[in-house]
Design a protein around this motif. Structure first.
Motif, PDB file in Angstrom:
ATOM      1  N   GLY A 174       0.182 -10.317  -0.470  1.00 21.73           N
ATOM      2  CA  GLY A 174      -1.150 -10.867  -0.753  1.00 21.73           C
ATOM      3  C   GLY A 174      -1.174 -12.372  -0.956  1.00 21.73           C
ATOM      4  O   GLY A 174      -2.240 -12.949  -1.136  1.00 21.73           O
ATOM      5  N   ASP A 191       3.011  -5.450  -2.381  1.00 21.85           N
ATOM      6  CA  ASP A 191       1.631  -5.848  -2.095  1.00 21.85           C
ATOM      7  C   ASP A 191       1.355  -7.228  -2.668  1.00 21.85           C
ATOM      8  O   ASP A 191       0.642  -8.030  -2.059  1.00 21.85           O
ATOM      9  CB  ASP A 191       0.631  -4.850  -2.703  1.00 21.85           C
ATOM     10  CG  ASP A 191       0.510  -3.574  -1.880  1.00 21.85           C
ATOM     11  OD1 ASP A 191       1.141  -3.493  -0.817  1.00 21.85           O
ATOM     12  OD2 ASP A 191      -0.206  -2.662  -2.326  1.00 21.85           O
ATOM     13  N   SER A 227      -2.470   1.968  -4.154  1.00 24.81           N
ATOM     14  CA  SER A 227      -1.415   0.965  -4.349  1.00 24.81           C
ATOM     15  C   SER A 227      -0.039   1.605  -4.432  1.00 24.81           C
ATOM     16  O   SER A 227       0.891   1.202  -3.721  1.00 24.81           O
ATOM     17  CB  SER A 227      -1.679   0.193  -5.635  1.00 24.81           C
ATOM     18  OG  SER A 227      -1.816   1.106  -6.716  1.00 24.81           O
ATOM     19  N   MET A 247       0.828  -1.203   0.000  1.00 23.31           N
ATOM     20  CA  MET A 247       0.000   0.000   0.000  1.00 23.31           C
ATOM     21  C   MET A 247       0.861   1.251   0.000  1.00 23.31           C
ATOM     22  O   MET A 247       1.953   1.252   0.510  1.00 23.31           O
ATOM     23  CB  MET A 247      -0.871   0.021   1.251  1.00 23.31           C
ATOM     24  CG  MET A 247      -1.897  -1.087   1.268  1.00 23.31           C
ATOM     25  SD  MET A 247      -3.547  -0.478   1.522  1.00 23.31           S
ATOM     26  CE  MET A 247      -3.394   0.635   2.897  1.00 23.31           C
ATOM     27  N   LYS A 293      -3.288  -7.815 -10.212  1.00 27.78           N
ATOM     28  CA  LYS A 293      -4.691  -7.592  -9.818  1.00 27.78           C
ATOM     29  C   LYS A 293      -4.958  -6.097  -9.754  1.00 27.78           C
ATOM     30  O   LYS A 293      -4.074  -5.332  -9.333  1.00 27.78           O
ATOM     31  CB  LYS A 293      -4.921  -8.149  -8.399  1.00 27.78           C
ATOM     32  CG  LYS A 293      -5.123  -9.621  -8.354  1.00 27.78           C
ATOM     33  CD  LYS A 293      -5.864 -10.112  -7.129  1.00 27.78           C
ATOM     34  CE  LYS A 293      -5.560  -9.499  -5.789  1.00 27.78           C
ATOM     35  NZ  LYS A 293      -5.919 -10.377  -4.669  1.00 27.78           N
ATOM     36  N   PRO A 294      -6.149  -5.648 -10.092  1.00 22.81           N
ATOM     37  CA  PRO A 294      -6.431  -4.202 -10.053  1.00 22.81           C
ATOM     38  C   PRO A 294      -6.083  -3.562  -8.710  1.00 22.81           C
ATOM     39  O   PRO A 294      -5.702  -2.392  -8.648  1.00 22.81           O
ATOM     40  CB  PRO A 294      -7.935  -4.137 -10.329  1.00 22.81           C
ATOM     41  CG  PRO A 294      -8.234  -5.376 -11.105  1.00 22.81           C
ATOM     42  CD  PRO A 294      -7.284  -6.443 -10.612  1.00 22.81           C
ATOM     43  N   ASP A 295      -6.176  -4.330  -7.631  1.00 21.37           N
ATOM     44  CA  ASP A 295      -5.887  -3.777  -6.295  1.00 21.37           C
ATOM     45  C   ASP A 295      -4.452  -3.273  -6.160  1.00 21.37           C
ATOM     46  O   ASP A 295      -4.157  -2.453  -5.294  1.00 21.37           O
ATOM     47  CB  ASP A 295      -6.086  -4.858  -5.220  1.00 21.37           C
ATOM     48  CG  ASP A 295      -7.406  -5.575  -5.317  1.00 21.37           C
ATOM     49  OD1 ASP A 295      -8.089  -5.424  -6.347  1.00 21.37           O
ATOM     50  OD2 ASP A 295      -7.765  -6.284  -4.378  1.00 21.37           O
ATOM     51  N   TYR A 296      -3.553  -3.814  -6.957  1.00 26.16           N
ATOM     52  CA  TYR A 296      -2.126  -3.485  -6.809  1.00 26.16           C
ATOM     53  C   TYR A 296      -1.648  -2.465  -7.853  1.00 26.16           C
ATOM     54  O   TYR A 296      -0.455  -2.181  -7.937  1.00 26.16           O
ATOM     55  CB  TYR A 296      -1.279  -4.758  -6.950  1.00 26.16           C
ATOM     56  CG  TYR A 296      -1.659  -5.887  -6.015  1.00 26.16           C
ATOM     57  CD1 TYR A 296      -2.142  -5.641  -4.737  1.00 26.16           C
ATOM     58  CD2 TYR A 296      -1.513  -7.215  -6.407  1.00 26.16           C
ATOM     59  CE1 TYR A 296      -2.486  -6.674  -3.879  1.00 26.16           C
ATOM     60  CE2 TYR A 296      -1.855  -8.257  -5.547  1.00 26.16           C
ATOM     61  CZ  TYR A 296      -2.348  -7.984  -4.293  1.00 26.16           C
ATOM     62  OH  TYR A 296      -2.680  -9.020  -3.453  1.00 26.16           O
TER      63      TYR A 296
END
Ligand code: SIN
Length: 291
Positions: A145, A141, A20, A1, A243-246
């Protein structure tokens, strides 16, 4: 993050652009030597945010080289032909008639060298009004994860990265791509250096001491495994890491200078501007042997 908010900066402003990674830096003229205090703050912001950018920089090749040298020795690209008169710089130039965009797959720069580039410094001269962003993935991340079991299983694995594999470059070697007139970067006879290298799948960042997943399109197999055996794991890790989160993305404007940390980020040149023009200059800074 992104951890930018944890630090108080006195000489620069740091505005994160995604959860991210990524931050816009204000108050810095990168065309002039940075004084020690500003350099220390920019360095800190870079380590914390992984990708940082500066708008409205009145850059030219000499100034970009001088900026790069404040971070270390320049890392010469093994395959990309430099700009005439500037061996340190390669040009990324896409004209409307070119069919494909170089860098349009997740990778970390010079993964296939014994000592890959730690930093990339990309300056935008011309770009579409919208489109042509560069996307980045946070590999800290991505590592964090993973399950404890997967972390344990990959802890001692090494991956073999190949700089000129047909398989990982849309079916072409670099020489074939050059001969066919594809690609936005001119290729040359490779430098006399290793362009196949084995690196830990999980690397420890030498400055932050954090662990990052060290994968990317150049990684062909796990050391000691066949390609067939390696493929499912490498595919899974790359899909997981992107992944979109990262992800965070940089929107270019002429005059934008972006620097990123290849030791803990993947990047991807977005191919969404057919028929338009884009031109940037790239310099890389020498890194260490991953461990
Ligand atoms: C690169 O892959 O280094 C270039 C990224 C870009 O053109 O957006």
């Amino acid at each position: 993050m992104n951890a930018a908010s944890e630090t108080a900066y006195k000489r620069i402003t740091v505005s994160p652009i995604a959860g991210s990674l990524g931050a816009e830096i204000g108050g810095v003229d990168c065309t002039k030597p940075l004084d020690d205090e500003v350099f220390a703050e920019v360095h800190h912001a870079w380590l914390e945010n992984i990708v940082i950018y500066f708008r409205n920089q009145d850059m030219n090749p000499e100034k970009q080289i001088a900026f790069a040298k404040q971070w270390g020795d320049v890392h010469l690209h093994a395959f990309n032909r430099p700009v005439d008169g500037y061996p340190e710089i390669t040009q990324i130039r896409k004209t409307p008639d070119m069919p494909r965009v170089s860098g349009n797959a997740w990778h970390t720069d010079q993964h296939y060298r014994d000592k890959p580039a730690k930093m990339t410094i990309l300056f935008c001269y011309e770009c579409p009004e919208y489109g042509g962003d560069t996307q980045f993935a946070n590999l800290y991340d991505a590592y964090n994860g993973l399950s404890d079991g997967m972390k344990r299983d990959i802890a001692s694995l090494f991956g073999v990265a190949n700089g000129d594999s047909r398989k990982h470059q849309s079916g072409y070697t670099r020489a074939e791509r050059e001969a066919a007139g594809f690609g936005t970067i001119k290729q040359m006879k490779p430098l006399a250096v290793n362009t196949i290298a084995s690196h830990p799948l999980v690397r420890t960042h030498p400055e932050t001491k954090r662990k990052a997943l060290y994968i990317g399109k150049h990684m062909e197999c796990i050391e000691g495994w066949t390609e067939e055996e390696s493929y499912p794991l490498l595919q899974f890790l790359l899909r997981h890491a992107t992944k979109p989160d990262y992800i965070g993305r940089i929107r270019w404007k002429p005059g934008t200078l972006t620097i990123w940390d290849n030791r803990c980020a993947l990047h991807y040149a977005t191919d969404d501007y057919p028929g338009q023009y884009r031109r940037l200059h790239k310099i890389m800074v020498q890194g260490d042997k991953p461990f």
